[in-house]
Write a protein that holds these residues in place. Structure first.
Motif, PDB file in Angstrom:
ATOM      1  N   THR A  90     -30.168 -22.392 -16.521  1.00  0.00           N
ATOM      2  CA  THR A  90     -28.441 -23.419 -16.523  1.00  0.00           C
ATOM      3  C   THR A  90     -27.722 -23.477 -15.033  1.00  0.00           C
ATOM      4  O   THR A  90     -27.576 -24.932 -14.934  1.00  0.00           O
ATOM      5  N   GLY A  98     -25.975 -21.894 -25.105  1.00  0.00           N
ATOM      6  CA  GLY A  98     -25.887 -20.437 -23.996  1.00  0.00           C
ATOM      7  C   GLY A  98     -26.113 -18.846 -24.889  1.00  0.00           C
ATOM      8  O   GLY A  98     -26.224 -18.483 -23.953  1.00  0.00           O
ATOM      9  N   VAL A 133     -32.335 -21.303 -22.131  1.00  0.00           N
ATOM     10  CA  VAL A 133     -31.295 -22.318 -21.428  1.00  0.00           C
ATOM     11  C   VAL A 133     -30.803 -21.251 -20.374  1.00  0.00           C
ATOM     12  O   VAL A 133     -30.525 -22.235 -19.313  1.00  0.00           O
ATOM     13  N   THR A 134     -30.682 -20.054 -20.836  1.00  0.00           N
ATOM     14  CA  THR A 134     -30.642 -19.063 -19.516  1.00  0.00           C
ATOM     15  C   THR A 134     -30.902 -19.916 -18.181  1.00  0.00           C
ATOM     16  O   THR A 134     -30.815 -19.846 -16.469  1.00  0.00           O
ATOM     17  N   ASP A 167     -15.115 -19.457 -14.680  1.00  0.00           N
ATOM     18  CA  ASP A 167     -15.739 -18.914 -15.745  1.00  0.00           C
ATOM     19  C   ASP A 167     -14.245 -18.799 -16.776  1.00  0.00           C
ATOM     20  O   ASP A 167     -14.205 -19.317 -17.460  1.00  0.00           O
ATOM     21  N   LEU A 225     -27.659 -27.023 -15.041  1.00  0.00           N
ATOM     22  CA  LEU A 225     -26.537 -28.096 -15.833  1.00  0.00           C
ATOM     23  C   LEU A 225     -25.304 -27.628 -14.762  1.00  0.00           C
ATOM     24  O   LEU A 225     -24.805 -28.724 -15.135  1.00  0.00           O
ATOM     25  N   VAL A 226     -25.584 -26.695 -14.653  1.00  0.00           N
ATOM     26  CA  VAL A 226     -23.968 -26.154 -13.631  1.00  0.00           C
ATOM     27  C   VAL A 226     -24.172 -27.177 -12.733  1.00  0.00           C
ATOM     28  O   VAL A 226     -22.664 -27.621 -12.489  1.00  0.00           O
TER      29      VAL A 226
END
Length: 225
Positions: A168, A158, A164-165, A103, A171-172
């Motif tokens: 996630t 986000g 969305v969490t 991150d 998606l990652v």
């Protein structure tokens, strides 16, 4: 500026020196292609610069991943170093992920990518003055890293969209697949014959300045983080 200066010291063509300097210093192939239109670079120069940047980024990503744990730096410091010194976004993400700091490496790298806007404007103005004897009637454009808008939009979603969490992680995982495709595409653009014939000096200049960039980034990371 240092990358460009070293390349010119090695008598690299000024356009190729500028392209490799922008690629190594800002955001890899995206910077090369963004600046190439401004300086009216030949296609062969752009391809060669992309190849050099891709190779240097890969070499230093592997180097940092191998040496990082031996330096005694924290994972955040290593992530910042990766984001501040590696050439492509994919390289920075790979390095940050290896250190468990993907991150902060990504944020650091994308902060660097924003400099493409300012660099493109400055280079366009400088290039126009340098070649003022050649009158251009065409519309002048400035490169803008449009994918930054996607980054900002995804950050907003986000943060403020709760559901969305839950997706996630998927998606990652998808993002890593796309990044792998991007790395493969960079590899396809590498032309070793062109590098062997015309790329030795710009490659050497990029290698030396990439060492300086890595050391500087690590020093700043340890000093301030």
């Amino acid at each position: 500026l240092i990358n460009y200066g070293v390349a010119r010291l090695f008598r690299v063509d000024h356009t190729l020196a500028l392209l490799t300097a922008c690629g190594c210093s800002i955001c890899g192939a995206a910077a090369v292609m963004g600046i190439s239109g401004t300086v009216k670079a030949k296609a062969s120069q752009s391809v060669l610069a992309v190849a050099i940047v891709a190779i240097m980024g890969t070499v230093f990503a592997l180097l940092e991943i191998a040496l990082g744990p031996l330096t005694g730096m924290t994972k955040d410091q290593l992530g910042i170093t990766a984001g501040a010194s590696l050439h492509e976004i994919a390289h920075a993400v790979a390095g940050g992920d290896a250190f468990g700091a993907v991150d902060i490496a990504t944020i650091m790298k994308l902060s660097r990518v924003l400099m493409l806007v300012f660099a493109a404007i400055i280079i366009a103005i400088w290039w126009e003055k340098k070649h003022s004897e050649v009158q251009s009637t065409g519309k002048k454009t400035v490169a803008f890293p449009w994918f930054m808008l996607g980054f900002i939009g995804a950050s907003i979603i986000g943060t403020f969209v709760p559901f969305v969490t839950s997706i996630t992680p998927q998606l990652v995982d998808f993002a890593y697949i796309v990044l792998g495709m991007a790395m493969a595409a960079l590899g396809i653009n590498v032309n070793f014959k062109a590098i062997a014939s015309k790329g030795k000096k710009p490659m050497l200049a990029s290698f030396l300045t990439s060492i300086l960039l890595m050391c500087f980034a690590a020093g700043v990371a340890m000093l301030f983080f």
